[in-house]
Write an enzyme that holds these catalytic residues in place. Sequence first.
Site, PDB file in Angstrom:
ATOM      1  N   LYS A  81       5.063  -2.895   1.872  1.00  0.00           N
ATOM      2  CA  LYS A  81       4.108  -2.252   2.896  1.00  0.00           C
ATOM      3  C   LYS A  81       3.218  -3.141   3.919  1.00  0.00           C
ATOM      4  CE  LYS A  81       0.161   0.673   3.230  1.00  0.00           C
ATOM      5  NZ  LYS A  81      -0.980   1.299   2.837  1.00  0.00           N
ATOM      6  N   GLU A 344      -6.553   5.430   3.851  1.00  0.00           N
ATOM      7  CA  GLU A 344      -6.255   3.868   4.213  1.00  0.00           C
ATOM      8  C   GLU A 344      -5.936   3.338   2.578  1.00  0.00           C
ATOM      9  OE1 GLU A 344      -5.670   1.955   6.730  1.00  0.00           O
ATOM     10  OE2 GLU A 344      -6.226   3.020   8.412  1.00  0.00           O
ATOM     11  N   THR A 346      -7.396   2.803  -0.145  1.00  0.00           N
ATOM     12  CA  THR A 346      -8.446   1.953  -0.882  1.00  0.00           C
ATOM     13  C   THR A 346      -8.658   2.288  -2.326  1.00  0.00           C
ATOM     14  OG1 THR A 346      -9.890   3.554   0.305  1.00  0.00           O
ATOM     15  CG2 THR A 346      -9.268   1.438   1.571  1.00  0.00           C
TER      16      THR A 346
END
Length: 499
Positions: A81, A344, A346
């Site tokens: 990624k 995001e 996280t």
Amino acid sequence: MVLKSDPIDRIVIVGGGTAGWMTAAALSNQLQANATITLIESEEIGTVGVGEATIPPIRQFNQLLGIDENEFVRACQGSFKLGIEFVNWGDNGQRYFHPFGPFGKAFDTVSLHHYWYAAYESGQADPLDDYSMAWVAAKSGKFAPPERDPRNILSTFDYAYHFDAGLYARFLRAYSEQRSVKRIEGKVSTTSLHPDTGFVNAVIMESGELVQGDLFIDCSGFRGLLIEQALQTGYEDWSHWLPCDRAWAVPSARGEFTPYTRSTAHQAGWQWRIPLQNRAGNGHVFCSAFMDENRAADVLMDNLSDSALDSPRLLKFQTGRRRKFWNKNVVAIGLASGFLEPLESTSIHLIQSGIAKLLALFPDKSFDESTSDEYNRVAAIEMENIRDFILLHYCLNRRQDGELWRYCSNMPLPDRLSHRIHQFRKFGRLVPGEKDLFGDASWLAVHIGQFNWPERVDPLASFRKTNYVEWLRRIRTAMETGAAQLPTHQEYVARFCAA
Ligand code: FAD
């Protein structure tokens, strides 16, 4: 005189999802059999079963454990990624990229984006994304790890992974069991508290077995078996800022093997697409106040780019955090500690940073309160910073096609976030936060990507004699040339780490 500490002998981890096994692996590696580690999990209860995209620090976690990257990617159906592509977030039909790594290459004390903006406004530069090495590689489906030589343009990006979190937990279980972690299968039914201190003495299994410990790690997921159900720590609700509270998740055939995650905004939420080696993970995160569950499932299924491999599964959550992450002798890690929606990627990072803080502040049996206070102080700052970064995406939207988006563009924001938005809009200034996980490039990507464009550029930029238009042109050319040398993502995986 140095005081002798009274070391912890017994650690009990309740929960064997990603959080439980990451914690077991790291503690078994770092404590080197100086304390017994027991992990309890229940196959009947199972795990949350999603969580596939990560951010670059995960690589340090694996390195700390001495895990070979190719072996790990192979075992977890992993892929690579380079960032996240955001579609329809600023406005319908519009796209931008949040890259791992900087934009351009610094050539001055004045940040490059001021020069880029001056050039772009006068029609002499391309969109900002085109000056990110991560995006230039990602958009053509290319991937190889960055070069080490800082003079090489191919050193100017970073990367993380997509993987099957269930396989990752299995991988770490094997790792932990090799290092003497004892696993108990079964359900915890109650918790025994010390009558004077209120500390957890033991957990009692449905089988009647008593599992005693000095330090308890609550990795039991959203329910927070110890931190909430036993210690009643309390929850700080953030859903007035992040109102999405549900997600439908479904696997599909893999299709396009992008070296990046895609996040597409819809009318009452957004959809993720995460390509693994054997399938793609997809999900629709939405706000149930603005869209009913059936409609939200249809939105997901209608917007899959490849055929579904299963029926969608609904997950419910409430954004926020425990009032204390560490309470008495219980440290909550993973979903038990709080939740931020996966925009995001996280959550797995927050597990990692919880473990890192625990190791940095490792207690002895005295459980000095100033230690847990420090843990809680830092953990709160870290989580609030991430919350604000996620909020930035919502509040800067220009979509007016759904209640969610209108609500988010008008909602009152945390003061620190308002300040950061204002400083960027007025001066193009990126105000750093204490313990910020996301650096300048990340904030810049979202500000520019979602039209919070500066009113002026840094005055120092106009004092310079640099031919910045030419410099930008050279960076862009070097990036295109660099990307052309890289293998495709598919080729890289096939060569080094095919599952
Ligand atoms: P869980 O997976 O819920 O595990 C809890 C464990 O506790 C299980 O083993 C269960 O058996 C055990 N347990 C519970 N009660 C008992 C009991 N009474 N007795 C015995 N055992 C018990 N994170 C990312 O980093 N990237 C992503 O892309 C991402 N996407 C997500 C999407 C969604 C919709 C959601 C909801 C989360 C996402 N996450 C993502 C978060 C990620 O899934 C979690 O952070 C991660 O899986 C850790 O979960 P956990 O181990 O804390 O909890």
